[in-house]
Design a protein around this motif. Structure first.
Motif, PDB file in Angstrom:
ATOM      1  N   ARG A  74       0.826  -1.207   0.000  1.00  0.00           N
ATOM      2  CA  ARG A  74       0.000   0.000   0.000  1.00  0.00           C
ATOM      3  C   ARG A  74       0.862   1.260   0.000  1.00  0.00           C
ATOM      4  NH1 ARG A  74      -4.632  -1.291  -2.254  1.00  0.00           N
ATOM      5  NH2 ARG A  74      -5.696  -3.000  -1.173  1.00  0.00           N
ATOM      6  N   LYS A  75       1.985   1.204   0.698  1.00  0.00           N
ATOM      7  CA  LYS A  75       2.882   2.367   0.710  1.00  0.00           C
ATOM      8  C   LYS A  75       3.412   2.614  -0.707  1.00  0.00           C
ATOM      9  CE  LYS A  75       5.869   5.494   2.275  1.00  0.00           C
ATOM     10  NZ  LYS A  75       6.939   5.113   3.219  1.00  0.00           N
ATOM     11  N   ALA A  76       3.826   1.548  -1.386  1.00  0.00           N
ATOM     12  CA  ALA A  76       4.345   1.703  -2.748  1.00  0.00           C
ATOM     13  C   ALA A  76       3.250   2.157  -3.704  1.00  0.00           C
ATOM     14  CB  ALA A  76       4.949   0.383  -3.219  1.00  0.00           C
ATOM     15  N   LEU A  77       2.036   1.644  -3.521  1.00  0.00           N
ATOM     16  CA  LEU A  77       0.921   2.063  -4.364  1.00  0.00           C
ATOM     17  C   LEU A  77       0.578   3.532  -4.130  1.00  0.00           C
ATOM     18  CD1 LEU A  77      -1.430  -1.050  -4.037  1.00  0.00           C
ATOM     19  CD2 LEU A  77      -0.134  -0.361  -6.069  1.00  0.00           C
ATOM     20  N   SER A  78       0.683   3.969  -2.885  1.00  0.00           N
ATOM     21  CA  SER A  78       0.380   5.368  -2.577  1.00  0.00           C
ATOM     22  C   SER A  78       1.438   6.306  -3.139  1.00  0.00           C
ATOM     23  CB  SER A  78       0.248   5.567  -1.062  1.00  0.00           C
ATOM     24  OG  SER A  78       1.486   5.378  -0.404  1.00  0.00           O
ATOM     25  N   MET A  79       2.649   5.787  -3.367  1.00  0.00           N
ATOM     26  CA  MET A  79       3.703   6.577  -3.999  1.00  0.00           C
ATOM     27  C   MET A  79       3.435   6.758  -5.485  1.00  0.00           C
ATOM     28  SD  MET A  79       7.061   4.957  -2.119  1.00  0.00           S
ATOM     29  CE  MET A  79       8.256   5.881  -3.100  1.00  0.00           C
ATOM     30  N   GLY A  80       2.666   5.814  -6.081  1.00  0.00           N
ATOM     31  CA  GLY A  80       2.322   5.976  -7.489  1.00  0.00           C
ATOM     32  C   GLY A  80       2.324   4.718  -8.325  1.00  0.00           C
ATOM     33  N   ALA A  81       2.692   3.575  -7.760  1.00  0.00           N
ATOM     34  CA  ALA A  81       2.647   2.317  -8.516  1.00  0.00           C
ATOM     35  C   ALA A  81       1.214   1.993  -8.900  1.00  0.00           C
ATOM     36  CB  ALA A  81       3.255   1.189  -7.688  1.00  0.00           C
ATOM     37  N   ASP A  82       1.051   1.191  -9.943  1.00  0.00           N
ATOM     38  CA  ASP A  82      -0.278   0.949 -10.506  1.00  0.00           C
ATOM     39  C   ASP A  82      -1.016  -0.222  -9.870  1.00  0.00           C
ATOM     40  OD1 ASP A  82      -0.174   2.965 -12.689  1.00  0.00           O
ATOM     41  OD2 ASP A  82       1.527   1.735 -13.336  1.00  0.00           O
ATOM     42  N   LYS A  83      -0.310  -1.310  -9.569  1.00  0.00           N
ATOM     43  CA  LYS A  83      -0.965  -2.484  -8.997  1.00  0.00           C
ATOM     44  C   LYS A  83       0.055  -3.278  -8.189  1.00  0.00           C
ATOM     45  CE  LYS A  83      -0.301  -5.321 -13.174  1.00  0.00           C
ATOM     46  NZ  LYS A  83      -0.968  -6.195 -14.168  1.00  0.00           N
ATOM     47  N   ALA A  84      -0.413  -4.300  -7.492  1.00  0.00           N
ATOM     48  CA  ALA A  84       0.470  -5.042  -6.599  1.00  0.00           C
ATOM     49  C   ALA A  84       0.163  -6.529  -6.660  1.00  0.00           C
ATOM     50  CB  ALA A  84       0.323  -4.536  -5.165  1.00  0.00           C
ATOM     51  N   VAL A  85       1.183  -7.313  -6.314  1.00  0.00           N
ATOM     52  CA  VAL A  85       1.056  -8.761  -6.195  1.00  0.00           C
ATOM     53  C   VAL A  85       1.647  -9.170  -4.846  1.00  0.00           C
ATOM     54  CG1 VAL A  85       1.734 -11.010  -7.112  1.00  0.00           C
ATOM     55  CG2 VAL A  85       1.205  -9.132  -8.685  1.00  0.00           C
ATOM     56  N   HIS A  86       0.867  -9.930  -4.082  1.00  0.00           N
ATOM     57  CA  HIS A  86       1.291 -10.373  -2.751  1.00  0.00           C
ATOM     58  C   HIS A  86       1.325 -11.888  -2.713  1.00  0.00           C
ATOM     59  CE1 HIS A  86       0.272 -10.667   1.826  1.00  0.00           C
ATOM     60  NE2 HIS A  86       1.541 -10.912   1.580  1.00  0.00           N
ATOM     61  N   ARG A 187       9.962   9.907  -3.006  1.00  0.00           N
ATOM     62  CA  ARG A 187       8.907  10.886  -2.768  1.00  0.00           C
ATOM     63  C   ARG A 187       7.986  10.457  -1.622  1.00  0.00           C
ATOM     64  NH1 ARG A 187       6.435  10.444  -8.623  1.00  0.00           N
ATOM     65  NH2 ARG A 187       8.687  10.181  -8.976  1.00  0.00           N
ATOM     66  N   TYR A 188       7.369  11.435  -0.993  1.00  0.00           N
ATOM     67  CA  TYR A 188       6.381  11.139   0.045  1.00  0.00           C
ATOM     68  C   TYR A 188       5.015  10.949  -0.605  1.00  0.00           C
ATOM     69  CZ  TYR A 188       9.692  12.567   3.651  1.00  0.00           C
ATOM     70  OH  TYR A 188      10.777  12.658   4.472  1.00  0.00           O
ATOM     71  N   PRO A 189       4.256   9.979  -0.177  1.00  0.00           N
ATOM     72  CA  PRO A 189       2.912   9.810  -0.734  1.00  0.00           C
ATOM     73  C   PRO A 189       2.042  11.021  -0.408  1.00  0.00           C
ATOM     74  CG  PRO A 189       3.603   7.842   0.475  1.00  0.00           C
ATOM     75  CD  PRO A 189       4.590   8.921   0.799  1.00  0.00           C
ATOM     76  N   SER A 190       1.313  11.489  -1.404  1.00  0.00           N
ATOM     77  CA  SER A 190       0.380  12.592  -1.185  1.00  0.00           C
ATOM     78  C   SER A 190      -0.927  12.043  -0.628  1.00  0.00           C
ATOM     79  CB  SER A 190       0.113  13.323  -2.507  1.00  0.00           C
ATOM     80  OG  SER A 190      -0.540  12.444  -3.420  1.00  0.00           O
ATOM     81  N   PHE A 191      -1.758  12.932  -0.112  1.00  0.00           N
ATOM     82  CA  PHE A 191      -3.064  12.489   0.390  1.00  0.00           C
ATOM     83  C   PHE A 191      -3.874  11.868  -0.745  1.00  0.00           C
ATOM     84  CE2 PHE A 191      -7.597  13.308   1.163  1.00  0.00           C
ATOM     85  CZ  PHE A 191      -7.752  12.593   2.345  1.00  0.00           C
ATOM     86  N   LYS A 192      -3.785  12.464  -1.928  1.00  0.00           N
ATOM     87  CA  LYS A 192      -4.484  11.923  -3.087  1.00  0.00           C
ATOM     88  C   LYS A 192      -3.967  10.525  -3.417  1.00  0.00           C
ATOM     89  CE  LYS A 192      -5.497  12.896  -7.952  1.00  0.00           C
ATOM     90  NZ  LYS A 192      -5.282  13.852  -9.081  1.00  0.00           N
ATOM     91  N   GLY A 193      -2.640  10.351  -3.332  1.00  0.00           N
ATOM     92  CA  GLY A 193      -2.040   9.052  -3.616  1.00  0.00           C
ATOM     93  C   GLY A 193      -2.454   7.997  -2.598  1.00  0.00           C
ATOM     94  N   ILE A 194      -2.541   8.392  -1.343  1.00  0.00           N
ATOM     95  CA  ILE A 194      -2.951   7.463  -0.280  1.00  0.00           C
ATOM     96  C   ILE A 194      -4.385   7.000  -0.496  1.00  0.00           C
ATOM     97  CG2 ILE A 194      -3.408   7.256   2.193  1.00  0.00           C
ATOM     98  CD1 ILE A 194      -1.055   9.205   2.637  1.00  0.00           C
ATOM     99  N   MET A 195      -5.247   7.912  -0.861  1.00  0.00           N
ATOM    100  CA  MET A 195      -6.647   7.561  -1.097  1.00  0.00           C
ATOM    101  C   MET A 195      -6.787   6.696  -2.356  1.00  0.00           C
ATOM    102  SD  MET A 195      -8.079   8.784   1.492  1.00  0.00           S
ATOM    103  CE  MET A 195      -9.773   8.438   1.048  1.00  0.00           C
ATOM    104  N   ALA A 196      -6.013   7.024  -3.389  1.00  0.00           N
ATOM    105  CA  ALA A 196      -6.081   6.263  -4.636  1.00  0.00           C
ATOM    106  C   ALA A 196      -5.577   4.837  -4.441  1.00  0.00           C
ATOM    107  CB  ALA A 196      -5.272   6.972  -5.724  1.00  0.00           C
ATOM    108  N   ALA A 197      -4.593   4.666  -3.549  1.00  0.00           N
ATOM    109  CA  ALA A 197      -3.996   3.344  -3.323  1.00  0.00           C
ATOM    110  C   ALA A 197      -5.020   2.343  -2.807  1.00  0.00           C
ATOM    111  CB  ALA A 197      -2.836   3.465  -2.337  1.00  0.00           C
TER     112      ALA A 197
END
Length: 261
Positions: A74-86, A187-197
């Protein structure tokens, strides 16, 4: 065609916390808070910069770990990544670098990739060998320990700064690269990025999905194991030397006794 970037990240125990081993001499992850490895943040940052320069790119962040490892994703997604695999499976407990590289390679092959980016090492194990092992398993070139990286016309280029020289390296895609903490501040995740994640897809995989047998990973399949461990001794009070004219000699004797000089 879209440039497919996969960033390998790790969920690690907070280095400022009070860390312990379990009875099996594996890290007790339930006893300390975890977070995205700081060195992997640089890998995410470089992926984002490469994607910004590309005509079309997609960034997937990949991790292997317990349920809480989703926090790192979620931290990486909030920075701007598109999707994740766990990749999560109880049989992964105690997996070393050999097993981890196997799981990552299988997951990357399943996901699809052109470029794999990793940090120079994790902040808990600090082995620094997974990118090389991963390149070997995937059968692609490795360009590691880069302080600068770029991609153009199907070629990844980078600069590796050593103690005595600087090397300029390149490899044809697909390839694996690792970046150092000198590659650029994350970069620090923005509020918009955190919500989008929160709305970005996170795919869950287990060993069956990757056609990996349980005995190939975990403690049973580990090539390396912790033989014994002891808690660090409590810090004792320091020695105070009152300088009455011979302070220098006493300091020199103190350092010589401990073979510091």
């Amino acid at each position: 065609m879209s440039l497919r970037i996969v960033v390998c990240v790790k969920y690690v125990p907070d280095a400022t916390g009070d860390r312990h081993f379990t009875d099996e001499l594996t890290v007790d992850r339930d006893d300390v808070d975890g977070l995205l490895s700081e060195l992997d943040e640089y890998a995410v940052e470089q992926a984002l910069q490469i994607a910004d320069e590309a005509d079309d790119a997609e960034i997937t962040v990949l991790t292997v770990g317990p349920e809480d490892a989703k926090d790192a994703l979620r931290k990486a997604l909030s920075m701007g990544a598109d999707k994740a695999v766990h990749v999560e499976d109880d049989d992964l407990h105690g997996t070393d670098v050999m097993g981890t590289s196997l799981v990552l390679a299988k997951a990357i092959e399943k996901t699809g990739y052109d470029l794999v980016i990793a940090g120079m090492a994790s902040t808990d194990g600090t082995a620094g060998v997974v990118p090389a092992l991963l390149a070997e398993r995937l059968g692609v070139p490795q360009v590691t320990l880069l302080s600068e990286v770029s991609v153009e016309d199907g070629v990844v280029r980078g600069r590796r700064d050593g103690d005595a020289a600087t090397e300029l390296l390149e490899a044809s895609l697909p390839a694996v690269v690792s970046v150092t903490d000198q590659s650029g501040e994350a970069r620090y995740p923005s509020f918009k990025g955190i919500m989008a994640a929160k709305k970005k897809p996170v795919e869950s995989l287990d060993l069956d999905d990757l056609d990996i047998e349980a005995e190939e990973v975990g403690l049973e399949g580990a090539w390396t194991k912790v033989d014994q461990a002891a808690e660090r001794p409590a810090r004792t009070a320091g020695t105070i030397v009152t300088d009455e004219g011979a302070g220098g000699k006493e300091l020199a004797a103190f350092l010589a006794e401990r073979k510091y000089v």
